[in-house]
Design a protein around this motif. Structure first.
Motif, PDB file in Angstrom:
ATOM      1  N   LEU A 247       0.849  -1.359  -0.183  1.00 34.46           N
ATOM      2  CA  LEU A 247       0.038  -0.079   0.086  1.00 34.46           C
ATOM      3  C   LEU A 247       0.814   1.137  -0.117  1.00 34.46           C
ATOM      4  O   LEU A 247       0.792   2.207  -0.633  1.00 34.46           O
ATOM      5  CB  LEU A 247      -0.752  -0.027   1.326  1.00 34.46           C
ATOM      6  N   ASN A 248       1.698   1.215   0.724  1.00 34.50           N
ATOM      7  CA  ASN A 248       2.636   2.555   0.973  1.00 34.50           C
ATOM      8  C   ASN A 248       3.452   2.814  -0.177  1.00 34.50           C
ATOM      9  O   ASN A 248       3.503   4.136  -0.616  1.00 34.50           O
ATOM     10  CB  ASN A 248       3.680   2.629   2.202  1.00 34.50           C
ATOM     11  N   ILE A 249       3.675   1.851  -0.883  1.00 30.46           N
ATOM     12  CA  ILE A 249       4.594   2.034  -2.352  1.00 30.46           C
ATOM     13  C   ILE A 249       3.625   2.505  -3.477  1.00 30.46           C
ATOM     14  O   ILE A 249       4.026   3.579  -4.125  1.00 30.46           O
ATOM     15  CB  ILE A 249       5.111   0.755  -2.995  1.00 30.46           C
ATOM     16  N   ALA A 250       2.562   2.219  -3.337  1.00 30.22           N
ATOM     17  CA  ALA A 250       1.537   2.737  -4.333  1.00 30.22           C
ATOM     18  C   ALA A 250       1.247   4.351  -4.048  1.00 30.22           C
ATOM     19  O   ALA A 250       1.002   5.084  -4.651  1.00 30.22           O
ATOM     20  CB  ALA A 250      -0.134   1.834  -4.267  1.00 30.22           C
ATOM     21  N   GLU A 251       1.167   4.546  -2.430  1.00 28.51           N
ATOM     22  CA  GLU A 251       0.974   5.939  -2.199  1.00 28.51           C
ATOM     23  C   GLU A 251       1.962   6.708  -2.491  1.00 28.51           C
ATOM     24  O   GLU A 251       1.702   8.024  -2.907  1.00 28.51           O
ATOM     25  CB  GLU A 251       0.627   5.891  -0.579  1.00 28.51           C
ATOM     26  N   GLN A 252       3.344   6.417  -2.350  1.00 30.14           N
ATOM     27  CA  GLN A 252       4.495   7.129  -2.796  1.00 30.14           C
ATOM     28  C   GLN A 252       4.539   7.262  -4.150  1.00 30.14           C
ATOM     29  O   GLN A 252       4.865   8.477  -4.634  1.00 30.14           O
ATOM     30  CB  GLN A 252       5.797   6.436  -2.625  1.00 30.14           C
ATOM     31  N   ILE A 253       4.172   6.370  -5.186  1.00 28.03           N
ATOM     32  CA  ILE A 253       4.190   6.560  -6.735  1.00 28.03           C
ATOM     33  C   ILE A 253       2.998   7.686  -7.072  1.00 28.03           C
ATOM     34  O   ILE A 253       3.087   8.441  -7.755  1.00 28.03           O
ATOM     35  CB  ILE A 253       3.886   5.381  -7.568  1.00 28.03           C
ATOM     36  N   ALA A 254       1.749   7.419  -6.220  1.00 32.47           N
ATOM     37  CA  ALA A 254       0.546   8.374  -6.685  1.00 32.47           C
ATOM     38  C   ALA A 254       0.991   9.855  -6.260  1.00 32.47           C
ATOM     39  O   ALA A 254       0.868  10.701  -6.858  1.00 32.47           O
ATOM     40  CB  ALA A 254      -0.490   7.860  -5.897  1.00 32.47           C
ATOM     41  N   ASP A 255       1.868   9.846  -5.011  1.00 30.84           N
ATOM     42  CA  ASP A 255       2.196  11.091  -4.572  1.00 30.84           C
ATOM     43  C   ASP A 255       3.148  12.040  -5.798  1.00 30.84           C
ATOM     44  O   ASP A 255       3.106  13.462  -5.817  1.00 30.84           O
ATOM     45  CB  ASP A 255       2.904  11.192  -3.311  1.00 30.84           C
ATOM     46  N   GLU A 256       3.837  11.352  -6.507  1.00 30.47           N
ATOM     47  CA  GLU A 256       4.416  12.005  -7.562  1.00 30.47           C
ATOM     48  C   GLU A 256       3.757  12.656  -8.735  1.00 30.47           C
ATOM     49  O   GLU A 256       4.211  13.445  -9.291  1.00 30.47           O
ATOM     50  CB  GLU A 256       5.344  11.152  -8.272  1.00 30.47           C
ATOM     51  N   PHE A 257       2.388  12.592  -8.588  1.00 28.45           N
ATOM     52  CA  PHE A 257       1.620  12.899  -9.628  1.00 28.45           C
ATOM     53  C   PHE A 257       0.574  13.881  -9.201  1.00 28.45           C
ATOM     54  O   PHE A 257      -0.276  14.605  -9.782  1.00 28.45           O
ATOM     55  CB  PHE A 257       0.756  11.858 -10.505  1.00 28.45           C
ATOM     56  N   LEU A 258       0.411  14.179  -7.887  1.00 30.06           N
ATOM     57  CA  LEU A 258      -0.665  14.938  -7.190  1.00 30.06           C
ATOM     58  C   LEU A 258       0.213  15.969  -6.221  1.00 30.06           C
ATOM     59  O   LEU A 258       1.240  15.895  -5.771  1.00 30.06           O
ATOM     60  CB  LEU A 258      -1.599  14.012  -6.244  1.00 30.06           C
ATOM     61  N   ASP A 260       0.279  18.869  -3.628  1.00 31.54           N
ATOM     62  CA  ASP A 260       0.652  18.999  -1.926  1.00 31.54           C
ATOM     63  C   ASP A 260      -0.907  19.156  -1.269  1.00 31.54           C
ATOM     64  O   ASP A 260      -1.752  19.865  -1.740  1.00 31.54           O
ATOM     65  CB  ASP A 260       1.117  20.198  -1.531  1.00 31.54           C
ATOM     66  N   LYS A 261      -1.164  18.069  -0.378  1.00 30.38           N
ATOM     67  CA  LYS A 261      -2.383  18.059   0.260  1.00 30.38           C
ATOM     68  C   LYS A 261      -3.561  17.475  -0.378  1.00 30.38           C
ATOM     69  O   LYS A 261      -4.814  17.372   0.258  1.00 30.38           O
ATOM     70  CB  LYS A 261      -2.920  19.488   0.973  1.00 30.38           C
ATOM     71  N   LYS A 262      -3.202  16.964  -1.755  1.00 30.65           N
ATOM     72  CA  LYS A 262      -4.410  16.166  -2.230  1.00 30.65           C
ATOM     73  C   LYS A 262      -4.698  14.627  -1.507  1.00 30.65           C
ATOM     74  O   LYS A 262      -3.514  14.142  -1.196  1.00 30.65           O
ATOM     75  CB  LYS A 262      -4.228  16.036  -3.623  1.00 30.65           C
ATOM     76  N   LYS A 276      -6.227   8.719   6.896  1.00 28.84           N
ATOM     77  CA  LYS A 276      -5.919   9.527   5.429  1.00 28.84           C
ATOM     78  C   LYS A 276      -4.510   9.692   5.124  1.00 28.84           C
ATOM     79  O   LYS A 276      -3.906   9.710   5.878  1.00 28.84           O
ATOM     80  CB  LYS A 276      -6.739  10.875   5.417  1.00 28.84           C
ATOM     81  N   THR A 277      -4.511   9.586   3.669  1.00 34.33           N
ATOM     82  CA  THR A 277      -3.067   9.601   3.139  1.00 34.33           C
ATOM     83  C   THR A 277      -3.229  10.893   1.996  1.00 34.33           C
ATOM     84  O   THR A 277      -4.048  10.717   1.290  1.00 34.33           O
ATOM     85  CB  THR A 277      -2.615   8.340   2.661  1.00 34.33           C
ATOM     86  N   PHE A 278      -2.220  11.842   2.234  1.00 31.06           N
ATOM     87  CA  PHE A 278      -2.415  12.773   1.479  1.00 31.06           C
ATOM     88  C   PHE A 278      -0.909  13.018   0.748  1.00 31.06           C
ATOM     89  O   PHE A 278      -0.021  12.564   1.155  1.00 31.06           O
ATOM     90  CB  PHE A 278      -2.567  14.308   2.262  1.00 31.06           C
ATOM     91  N   ALA A 279      -1.105  13.530  -0.318  1.00 31.38           N
ATOM     92  CA  ALA A 279       0.159  13.948  -1.248  1.00 31.38           C
ATOM     93  C   ALA A 279       0.838  14.929  -0.628  1.00 31.38           C
ATOM     94  O   ALA A 279       0.433  15.787   0.465  1.00 31.38           O
ATOM     95  CB  ALA A 279      -0.308  14.311  -2.396  1.00 31.38           C
ATOM     96  N   THR A 280       2.251  15.033  -1.066  1.00 27.05           N
ATOM     97  CA  THR A 280       3.202  16.014  -0.090  1.00 27.05           C
ATOM     98  C   THR A 280       3.944  16.995  -1.170  1.00 27.05           C
ATOM     99  O   THR A 280       3.370  16.684  -2.383  1.00 27.05           O
ATOM    100  CB  THR A 280       4.235  15.167   0.405  1.00 27.05           C
ATOM    101  N   SER A 345      -8.489  -4.123   6.892  1.00 24.14           N
ATOM    102  CA  SER A 345      -9.371  -2.548   6.502  1.00 24.14           C
ATOM    103  C   SER A 345      -9.827  -2.749   5.280  1.00 24.14           C
ATOM    104  O   SER A 345      -9.483  -3.588   4.391  1.00 24.14           O
ATOM    105  CB  SER A 345      -8.741  -1.655   6.935  1.00 24.14           C
ATOM    106  N   ARG A 346     -10.634  -1.653   4.673  1.00 23.55           N
ATOM    107  CA  ARG A 346     -11.304  -1.393   3.599  1.00 23.55           C
ATOM    108  C   ARG A 346     -10.466  -0.116   3.042  1.00 23.55           C
ATOM    109  O   ARG A 346     -10.347   0.760   4.007  1.00 23.55           O
ATOM    110  CB  ARG A 346     -12.791  -1.305   3.347  1.00 23.55           C
ATOM    111  N   TYR A 347     -10.338   0.108   1.755  1.00 24.09           N
ATOM    112  CA  TYR A 347      -9.768   1.444   1.510  1.00 24.09           C
ATOM    113  C   TYR A 347     -10.634   2.051   0.587  1.00 24.09           C
ATOM    114  O   TYR A 347     -11.525   1.532  -0.222  1.00 24.09           O
ATOM    115  CB  TYR A 347      -8.336   1.535   0.633  1.00 24.09           C
ATOM    116  N   TYR A 348     -10.789   3.366   0.458  1.00 19.81           N
ATOM    117  CA  TYR A 348     -11.717   4.231  -0.173  1.00 19.81           C
ATOM    118  C   TYR A 348     -11.021   5.136  -0.918  1.00 19.81           C
ATOM    119  O   TYR A 348     -10.014   5.885  -0.629  1.00 19.81           O
ATOM    120  CB  TYR A 348     -12.600   4.925   0.704  1.00 19.81           C
ATOM    121  N   THR A 349     -11.399   5.496  -2.264  1.00 23.54           N
ATOM    122  CA  THR A 349     -10.654   6.595  -3.143  1.00 23.54           C
ATOM    123  C   THR A 349     -10.917   8.061  -2.691  1.00 23.54           C
ATOM    124  O   THR A 349     -11.954   7.992  -1.792  1.00 23.54           O
ATOM    125  CB  THR A 349     -11.006   6.426  -4.747  1.00 23.54           C
ATOM    126  N   PRO A 350     -10.496   8.865  -3.046  1.00 22.69           N
ATOM    127  CA  PRO A 350     -10.506  10.213  -2.573  1.00 22.69           C
ATOM    128  C   PRO A 350     -11.966  10.948  -2.731  1.00 22.69           C
ATOM    129  O   PRO A 350     -12.579  11.504  -1.841  1.00 22.69           O
ATOM    130  CB  PRO A 350      -9.847  10.976  -3.349  1.00 22.69           C
TER     131      PRO A 350
END
Length: 529
Positions: A247-258, A260-262, A276-280, A345-350
């Motif tokens: 999960l955290n790897i997918a979050e890091q890659i998504a962060d490269e496209f989004l 800050d704070k998305k 919640k996980t937000f882009a940096t 747990s379940r995950y949900y999109t934004p």
């Protein structure tokens, strides 16, 4: 080592196995695993039953197999993605997910009862030591690695070891009258999760990720930076057939496209706790356009990236509806070295949608959904995808998206092939073609010595004799491909397998992607950005 074997599985089974996992953080309980099984009467009942069978039952019984069966039956009643990992598979699973292993770094076949090197792996110690494709490794520290009945697993155990330990090899090489001696220091060898990256056009780059392991983010960033240095301003991120991973790897890659704070995603457990996980601020590609390719075999972590971008109105999702897995697992060790991956747990999109498909009719029905997608026509037409108005959501820019069973792409690419065509493609991509090409190269490698990767890809034509020989090779194994229908497909995959064994996975991807419908569509779309 990458242990190549020749397996031919039915297409549907291969599809089911493509369904992966989203793995959360590592387990952090203060209790030992044994502490969980000491008080509850139901647990004590199960332990007592095993004891009765072991000590009192009339026949000798392997209680380990009974326990494994019991664990599997329990997990199957929970959900399709809570699974048991037996002890003998745990190390291989761990290596696959951590993205490396300690060994000498070769891809090999057990060919005619001897260890035959397909090629040394990039980043491993065998390549700089001088091991070459076609070498037969006959002995390791005095132990023989050849002989009738020698199993690949036994060979792997002898070649693996602790980091920086040496191993002495005796190698037979064609043309050399005597055995060659090599001393190789074992080291970490990468198991690549980025299959390939290259430029499709002057400004459009391409990266294919096959899973989300611990090393994937680093591999992705290396590929991204390399393509940016070549002038890339738009990217195709190919997540087709990607079953998921961390999960955290997918979050890091998504962060490269989004920006800050998305919001990237949020998870909710049975207690209702939400994380919640937000882009940096670090996004390396957030001001550029990205096209994410998905299909019916893209699952979990692949869907996290596609959902995060789609719900934030960033980029374009291209392909067919993804698998539909919105559950998060955590791997938990058991006392004997085995483990369970348990849904936590379940995950949900934004936008708040869950894309998990229903599994209320059981695991078998859940995995047979691929066939139903064929039959319903949804792989051929986006209008055949059934959606519920109650699962309708809106992105910030007003785009309608749906939950309840996968990510529906922004641009639909129909599957034009039938199940028979898919089966043929699977055969061509399986180990059969690879093994055939190994034998072909092994007979005469010198015929390719003047090629480099680019020259081979642009100029080499597969001779008709090689296609006919492959057809005979399949016929000997009771398989037959109609040369009148699939001639060009056979030629393409034979060329791709030659390229892979000569130059690596990147060359393979460059060839199999030629005339790809989704990529052709993206190239056309990219001209408007």
């Amino acid at each position: 080592m990458k242990n190549h074997k020749t397996y031919l599985w039915p297409l549907i089974l291969a599809t089911a196995l493509a369904v992966g996992v989203v793995i959360g953080g590592k387990l952090r309980f203060s209790n030992t695993p044994e502490d969980f099984f000491t008080t509850d009467s139901n647990k004590a009942k199960l332990n007592r039953l095993i004891d009765y069978i072991e000590y009192e039952y009339v026949d000798q019984v392997n209680t380990d197999s009974i326990v494994d069966l019991t664990v599997n039956n329990i997990l199957e009643r929970l959900d399709p993605h809570s699974v048991y990992i037996p002890k003998e598979q745990a190390q291989q699973v761990a290596e696959n997910m951590q993205g490396d292993f300690v060994g000498i770094g070769i891809s090999f076949y057990m060919y005619k009862d001897s260890l035959s090197v397909i090629r040394p792996l990039e980043g491993g110690p065998s390549m700089p030591a001088g091991i070459l494709p076609g070498d037969r490794i006959l002995m390791a520290d005095g132990d023989t690695l050849y002989g009738k009945g020698m199993e690949s697993e036994a060979v792997v155990k002898k070649l693996k070891g602790l980091p920086n330990t040496s191993i002495n090899l005796k190698v037979h090489r064609k043309g050399s009258p005597n055995l060659l001696d090599f001393t190789i220091n074992r080291s970490k060898v990468p198991i690549k999760s980025v299959d390939g990256y290259y430029m499709l056009t002057q400004d459009l780059g391409y990266i294919k990720i096959n899973r989300f392991a611990e090393s994937t983010y680093k591999e992705f960033m290396n590929a991204l930076n390399a393509l940016k240095n070549k002038g890339m301003s738009q990217l195709v991120l190919d997540l087709r057939d990607n079953p998921g991973g961390y999960l955290n790897i997918a979050e890091q890659i998504a962060d490269e496209f989004l920006a800050d704070k998305k919001l990237i995603l949020y998870t909710k457990n049975k207690k209702g706790s939400i994380e919640k996980t937000f882009a940096t601020k670090k996004g390396a590609f957030e001001n550029n356009h990205v096209y994410v390719l998905i299909n019916e075999k893209s699952a979990s972590a692949s869907e996290i990236i596609a959902g995060a971008l789609q719900d934030n109105d960033q980029g374009t999702i291209v392909g067919r509806r993804s698998f539909g897995k919105g559950l998060v697992q955590r791997e938990m060790p058991l006392p004997d070295g085995s483990a369970v991956r348990l849904t936590i747990s379940r995950y949900y999109t934004p936008t708040g949608r869950s894309i998990q498909r229903s599994y209320e009719n059981g695991t078998k029905n859940y995995y047979e959904d691929y066939l139903k997608r064929f039959e319903s026509g949804e792989l051929q037409s986006i209008d055949s995808i059934k959606v519920a108005d109650s699962l309708k959501f809106k992105t910030p820019k007003g785009k309608i998206v749906y939950g309840g069973g996968g990510i529906i792409p922004d641009v639909f690419i129909p599957l034009t092939a039938s199940i028979e065509d898919e089966t043929v493609t699977y055969i061509l991509r399986s180990g059969l073609a690879s093994f055939f090409i190994f034998e072909h190269l092994d007979s005469d490698r010198n015929q390719y010595q003047d090629y480099d990767e680019d020259h081979f890809i642009t100029t080499y034509e597969v001779p008709e004799s090689l296609i006919q020989n492959f057809n005979q090779y399949l016929a000997q194994r009771r398989l037959k491909i109609d040369l009148n229908i699939y001639h060009s497909e056979i030629a393409k995959y034979l060329k791709a397998n030659i390229a892979e064994q000569l130059f690596g996975e990147n060359a393979y991807e460059r060839i199999v992607n030629k005339d790809d419908n989704a990529l052709s569509k993206v190239i056309m779309l990219s001209t408007s950005h």
